[in-house]
Design a protein around this motif. Structure first.
Motif, mmCIF file in Angstrom:
data_model
loop_
_atom_site.group_PDB
_atom_site.id
_atom_site.type_symbol
_atom_site.label_atom_id
_atom_site.label_comp_id
_atom_site.label_asym_id
_atom_site.label_seq_id
_atom_site.Cartn_x
_atom_site.Cartn_y
_atom_site.Cartn_z
ATOM 1 N N SER A 8 0.816 -1.211 0.000
ATOM 2 C CA SER A 8 0.000 0.000 0.000
ATOM 3 C C SER A 8 0.853 1.264 0.000
ATOM 4 O O SER A 8 0.350 2.345 -0.287
ATOM 5 N N ARG A 9 2.147 1.132 0.298
ATOM 6 C CA ARG A 9 3.010 2.305 0.385
ATOM 7 C C ARG A 9 3.890 2.500 -0.831
ATOM 8 O O ARG A 9 4.717 3.397 -0.866
ATOM 9 N N THR A 10 3.741 1.638 -1.853
ATOM 10 C CA THR A 10 4.566 1.752 -3.052
ATOM 11 C C THR A 10 3.712 1.647 -4.304
ATOM 12 O O THR A 10 2.607 1.119 -4.286
ATOM 13 N N THR A 11 4.265 2.148 -5.410
ATOM 14 C CA THR A 11 3.620 2.064 -6.711
ATOM 15 C C THR A 11 4.646 1.540 -7.700
ATOM 16 O O THR A 11 5.779 2.032 -7.752
ATOM 17 N N VAL A 12 4.268 0.540 -8.474
ATOM 18 C CA VAL A 12 5.126 0.040 -9.542
ATOM 19 C C VAL A 12 4.668 0.703 -10.830
ATOM 20 O O VAL A 12 3.502 0.638 -11.196
ATOM 21 N N ALA A 23 8.153 3.223 -6.830
ATOM 22 C CA ALA A 23 8.186 4.520 -6.153
ATOM 23 C C ALA A 23 7.453 4.410 -4.829
ATOM 24 O O ALA A 23 6.400 3.782 -4.734
ATOM 25 N N ALA A 24 8.027 5.022 -3.804
ATOM 26 C CA ALA A 24 7.379 5.078 -2.488
ATOM 27 C C ALA A 24 6.364 6.208 -2.511
ATOM 28 O O ALA A 24 6.659 7.303 -2.982
ATOM 29 N N ASN A 25 5.188 5.933 -2.016
ATOM 30 C CA ASN A 25 4.128 6.933 -2.034
ATOM 31 C C ASN A 25 4.309 8.024 -0.991
ATOM 32 O O ASN A 25 3.762 9.095 -1.134
ATOM 33 N N ASP A 26 5.095 7.753 0.065
ATOM 34 C CA ASP A 26 5.133 8.727 1.152
ATOM 35 C C ASP A 26 6.496 9.315 1.492
ATOM 36 O O ASP A 26 6.559 10.313 2.171
ATOM 37 N N ASP A 27 7.601 8.731 1.024
ATOM 38 C CA ASP A 27 8.887 9.338 1.391
ATOM 39 C C ASP A 27 9.728 9.743 0.184
ATOM 40 O O ASP A 27 10.868 10.149 0.339
ATOM 41 N N ILE A 51 11.617 2.118 0.215
ATOM 42 C CA ILE A 51 12.267 1.319 -0.836
ATOM 43 C C ILE A 51 13.276 0.358 -0.224
ATOM 44 O O ILE A 51 13.383 -0.795 -0.640
ATOM 45 N N MET A 52 14.007 0.793 0.778
ATOM 46 C CA MET A 52 14.962 -0.112 1.411
ATOM 47 C C MET A 52 14.240 -1.281 2.084
ATOM 48 O O MET A 52 14.728 -2.409 2.077
#
Length: 110
Positions: A8-12, A23-27, A51-52
């Motif tokens: 839920s915190r990333t987008t491909v 891509a990380a949605n929040d950082d 991402i890490m």
């Protein structure tokens, strides 16, 4: 951060054959991921805590290792050392890093 929260915190995006961008949605972190065959994944231009943690989760789920330029090998668990080829165990630095933050520390120290 719980691993179940990563989706839920990333987008491909930008999926093109063997390449995608995460891509990380929040950082603001992101990574370019290249998949080559069944045994090689290259990750470039990566950064950010989310991402890490995605990279950490990939290592754990795939039973994979992260090989840094210069020969440092990052494993998820100490038990994974025995699965490395002998030249990696004997000649390269092997670091146990089971979280994104620990991977970041290992990269900075290498």
């Amino acid at each position: 951060m719980p691993y179940t929260d990563l989706r839920s915190r990333t987008t491909v995006s930008s999926w093109s054959g063997e390449t995608c961008q995460i891509a990380a949605n929040d950082d603001g972190g992101e990574a370019d991921v290249y998949v080559k065959g069944e045994s090689s994944i290259t990750i470039n231009h990566f950064g950010g805590d989310v991402i890490m943690n995605v990279i950490s989760e990939m290592l754990r789920r795939l039973g994979a290792v992260l090989i840094l330029p210069g020969g440092t090998v990052i494993v998820d668990r100490d038990d994974d050392r025995c699965h490395l080829p002998s030249y990696m165990r004997d000649e390269w630095s092997v670091v146990v890093a089971p979280s994104g933050a620990e991977i970041t520390r290992a990269i900075r120290a290498s």
